[in-house]
Design an enzyme around this catalytic site. Structure first.
Site, short mmCIF file in Angstrom:
data_model
loop_
_atom_site.label_atom_id
_atom_site.label_comp_id
_atom_site.label_asym_id
_atom_site.label_seq_id
_atom_site.Cartn_x
_atom_site.Cartn_y
_atom_site.Cartn_z
N CYS A 66 0.82 -1.22 0.00
CA CYS A 66 0.00 0.00 0.00
C CYS A 66 0.86 1.27 0.00
O CYS A 66 0.35 2.36 -0.24
CB CYS A 66 -0.95 0.00 1.19
SG CYS A 66 -2.20 -1.27 1.05
N HIS B 223 -3.50 7.33 2.54
CA HIS B 223 -3.86 6.00 2.02
C HIS B 223 -5.24 5.64 2.58
O HIS B 223 -5.54 5.88 3.75
CB HIS B 223 -2.81 4.98 2.47
CG HIS B 223 -3.20 3.57 2.18
ND1 HIS B 223 -3.59 3.15 0.93
CD2 HIS B 223 -3.28 2.47 2.99
CE1 HIS B 223 -3.88 1.86 0.97
NE2 HIS B 223 -3.70 1.43 2.21
N ASN C 109 -10.15 -0.30 -0.28
CA ASN C 109 -8.69 -0.18 -0.31
C ASN C 109 -8.16 -0.76 -1.63
O ASN C 109 -8.18 -1.98 -1.83
CB ASN C 109 -8.10 -0.93 0.90
CG ASN C 109 -6.58 -0.83 0.96
OD1 ASN C 109 -5.93 -0.35 0.03
ND2 ASN C 109 -6.01 -1.30 2.06
#
Ligand code: COA
Length: 349
Positions: A113, A253, A283
């Site tokens: 990520c 994020h 996500n």
């Protein structure tokens, strides 16, 4: 010499997987998912037979078309992804072909990520070195290819998508400032896909034990994400001689809305300054930050300071600040991520 973002593109698949649909697959509810994560729906590529190169290629096409950029101008491509099309060859080679980048090199970078921020830093230093003038950074992930839709702990969280930016050199005081990036091994078994790599190659046992899917210790990852994103953001502000009052926007994020809110509280930056689109996409791993930049690009004004912060598997984490610069002129005719005509030059009059 600085490196500044001059164009942004994005792409998400059209297929929507809602919380309601997930509640028919595993023991969960729309209410639980929204309350614990902030996610309402996510997009899935696999139902349309799209892979990571398709997503990345579509985001870059959106960027090239929106700003009328000639692909032959591009010197390099850095593709951040944790879900390559294949272990070999690099997905970036296919993306270069799809994008018409025949004068460029391209490579994959897996920072989970944190991949987009790592890739942005690589491209920034390439441009600051003076050796490259125009580098495309794309974050793309097909998380649906490694999500276990029988595991309610993980299948609610992830979605598919891609976002791309063009970084160019500028002599003005705009662009990507100093970044702080960190990686350690403390999370190697807290968030991972156990098999399919060199440690546990694919085999009958790994398939039977569902080891080709993401495994995660959610609560542990949550705690580390809040701590790491908060402290590294403070460090990034300090190293760039900025205070929280200097920050106009935060682009974090997008892993869990509760993580985003906790980081905003720790930093003492009002949530109204924090860009959030997790409710639409979930996500998307390497794609969350560029998709957020794409969704909110019209809010960012020349000279504003943007704080970007991230956290991912490994663990990996980091933060940077960007002084928003001058974007390239928009092409008179604009297209959506799906290629639909959005604006015609007559609409500007
Ligand atoms: N629906 C309903 N109940 C669920 C559920 C779901 N989808 N997923 C877990 N639960 C249950 C658990 O089984 C547990 O039940 P128990 O108390 O009977 O054992 C309970 O909810 C609480 O579980 P917990 O894991 O503590 O929930 P949580 O509030 O931490 O939320 C996550 C779970 C996964 C949403 C959260 O931990 C998270 O977002 N973690 C970080 C994930 C992340 O950011 N990953 C990517 C990093 S880049």
């Amino acid at each position: 010499m600085n490196a500044t973002i001059t164009a942004i593109g994005g792409f998400v698949p059209s297929y929507v997987l809602s919380n309601e649909m997930i509640s028919k697959m595993v023991d969960t509810t729309d209410e639980w998912i929204q309350k614990r994560t902030g996610i309402e729906e996510r997009r899935l590529a696999t139902s349309e037979n799209l892979s990571t190169s398709d997503l990345a290629g579509a985001a870059i096409q959106n960027l090239l078309k929106t700003y009328e950029i000639d692909p032959l101008e591009i010197d390099g491509l850095v593709l951040a992804t944790a879900t390559p099309d294949h272990l070999l060859t690099p997905t970036a080679s296919k993306v270069c072909e799809l994008s018409g980048f025949t004068n460029a090199f391209g490579f994959d970078l897996n920072g989970a990520c944190s991949g987009f921020l790592y890739a942005l830093e690589m491209a920034t230093t390439m441009i600051e070195s003076g050796r490259y003038k125009k580098v495309v950074v794309v974050g793309a992930d097909t998380m649906s290819s490694i999500v276990d839709y029988e595991d309610r702990n993980t299948c609610i969280l992830f979605g598919d998508g891609a976002g791309a930016v063009l970084l160019e050199k500028t002599d003005d005081e705009f662009g990507v400032m100093k970044s702080i990036l960190r990686t350690d091994g403390s999370g190697t078994s807290a968030l991972y896909v156990p098999a399919g790599g060199s440690k546990v190659p694919a085999g009958m046992q790994s398939i039977l034990h569902r080891e080709h899917f993401i495994k995660q210790e959610g609560a542990f990852v949550f705690k580390k994400a809040v701590e790491s994103m908060s402290s590294v953001s403070q460090d990034a502000l300090a190293t760039n001689d900025l205070s929280v009052e200097d920050i106009d926007w935060v682009v974090p994020h997008q892993a869990n809305l509760r993580i985003i809110k906790a980081v905003s509280e720790h930093l003492n930056i009002g949530i109204e300054k924090v860009k959030v689109n997790i409710h639409k996409y979930g996500n998307t791993t390497s794609a969350t930050i560029p998709l957020c930049l794409w969704d909110f690009k019209n809010d960012f004004k020349e000279g504003q300071n943007i704080l970007i912060t991230t956290f991912g598997a490994g663990f990996s984490w980091g933060a940077t600040c960007i002084k928003w610069g001058v974007m390239r002129a928009l092409k008179a005719v604009q297209y959506s991520a799906n290629g639909e005509l959005l604006k015609h030059d007559l609409m500007y009059q």
